[in-house]
Design a protein around this motif. Structure first.
Motif, PDB file in Angstrom:
ATOM      1  N   HIS A 109      32.246  40.703  29.953  1.00 43.49           N
ATOM      2  CA  HIS A 109      32.447  39.496  30.744  1.00 43.49           C
ATOM      3  C   HIS A 109      31.480  39.493  31.925  1.00 43.49           C
ATOM      4  O   HIS A 109      30.847  40.508  32.225  1.00 43.49           O
ATOM      5  CB  HIS A 109      33.896  39.358  31.246  1.00 43.49           C
ATOM      6  CG  HIS A 109      34.337  40.445  32.183  1.00 43.49           C
ATOM      7  ND1 HIS A 109      34.940  41.607  31.756  1.00 43.49           N
ATOM      8  CD2 HIS A 109      34.257  40.549  33.539  1.00 43.49           C
ATOM      9  CE1 HIS A 109      35.229  42.369  32.806  1.00 43.49           C
ATOM     10  NE2 HIS A 109      34.816  41.759  33.905  1.00 43.49           N
ATOM     11  N   GLU A 134      34.994  35.941  34.416  1.00 44.78           N
ATOM     12  CA  GLU A 134      36.139  36.405  35.196  1.00 44.78           C
ATOM     13  C   GLU A 134      35.959  35.940  36.632  1.00 44.78           C
ATOM     14  O   GLU A 134      34.970  36.278  37.273  1.00 44.78           O
ATOM     15  CB  GLU A 134      36.202  37.944  35.161  1.00 44.78           C
ATOM     16  CG  GLU A 134      37.298  38.531  36.031  1.00 44.78           C
ATOM     17  CD  GLU A 134      37.228  40.061  36.112  1.00 44.78           C
ATOM     18  OE1 GLU A 134      36.121  40.613  36.285  1.00 44.78           O
ATOM     19  OE2 GLU A 134      38.288  40.701  35.980  1.00 44.78           O
ATOM     20  N   HIS A 136      29.575  40.808  39.326  1.00 44.94           N
ATOM     21  CA  HIS A 136      29.324  41.969  38.470  1.00 44.94           C
ATOM     22  C   HIS A 136      29.116  41.552  37.029  1.00 44.94           C
ATOM     23  O   HIS A 136      29.505  40.450  36.619  1.00 44.94           O
ATOM     24  CB  HIS A 136      30.455  42.998  38.569  1.00 44.94           C
ATOM     25  CG  HIS A 136      31.802  42.510  38.101  1.00 44.94           C
ATOM     26  ND1 HIS A 136      32.690  41.842  38.920  1.00 44.94           N
ATOM     27  CD2 HIS A 136      32.418  42.601  36.896  1.00 44.94           C
ATOM     28  CE1 HIS A 136      33.792  41.558  38.242  1.00 44.94           C
ATOM     29  NE2 HIS A 136      33.655  41.994  36.999  1.00 44.94           N
ATOM     30  N   GLU A 182      30.228  47.064  35.600  1.00 48.83           N
ATOM     31  CA  GLU A 182      31.574  47.487  35.237  1.00 48.83           C
ATOM     32  C   GLU A 182      31.571  47.944  33.784  1.00 48.83           C
ATOM     33  O   GLU A 182      30.947  47.304  32.928  1.00 48.83           O
ATOM     34  CB  GLU A 182      32.549  46.305  35.421  1.00 48.83           C
ATOM     35  CG  GLU A 182      33.999  46.619  35.053  1.00 48.83           C
ATOM     36  CD  GLU A 182      34.935  45.413  35.232  1.00 48.83           C
ATOM     37  OE1 GLU A 182      34.433  44.270  35.377  1.00 48.83           O
ATOM     38  OE2 GLU A 182      36.157  45.615  35.210  1.00 48.83           O
TER      39      GLU A 182
HETATM   40 CO    CO Z   1      35.341  42.432  35.775  1.00 42.08          CO
END
Ligand code: CO
Length: 144
Positions: A7, A54, A78, A128
């Motif tokens: 994501h 997200e 991110h 991430e």
């Molecule tokens: Co995230």
């Protein structure tokens, strides 16, 4: 090691407003809004074809996302990559000299296990790692 982009995280001061903006493009498929205590944020996942978005909104003033918003304003926060085995992935990154923000995985959105890598050691991008629940390759969405 990376299976796919899991994501893209966008920092927002107001998830409701962010959803309203994105909702102007058409109906949205959303996950549940979750409070993720260990990161001091609330988050919601929005389906967007093969790579979900997200939205993350800080709960207080001292989370990383709050500092990001103060310094940079809203924007891409991110990029998350999916890995099959986050413990092995962290070990590989550690042994290759990457600077880890999380030495151990934490609980992330939708019962995932996640860990962050410092942007200074990863091309300037907060990165991430996400290990999804066994057998699941997308975050959970609520049926509309
Ligand atoms: Co995230």
């Amino acid at each position: 090691m990376f299976e796919t982009v899991d994501h893209i995280g966008i920092a927002t001061a107001d998830i409701g407003q962010a959803l309203e903006t994105l909702g102007k493009t058409g109906p949205l498929t959303l996950g549940k809004e979750e409070v993720i205590e260990s990161f001091g944020v609330k988050a919601v996942m929005v389906s967007a074809g093969s790579v979900p978005i997200e939205f993350v909104e800080p709960l207080g003033d001292d989370s990383g996302v709050a500092k990001f918003l103060k310094k940079r304003g809203e924007g891409v926060h991110h990029i998350a990559y999916r890995v099959a085995d986050i413990d092995a992935a962290l070990e590989t990154l550690r042994s290759q000299g990457f600077r880890l923000i999380d030495e151990k995985p934490r609980e992330g959105y939708g019962r995932s296990r996640v860990a962050f890598v410092h942007p200074k050691s990863f091309l300037g991008v907060l990165t991430e790692l996400v290990e999804r629940e066994l057998g699941k390759d997308v975050p959970p969405y609520d049926p509309a």
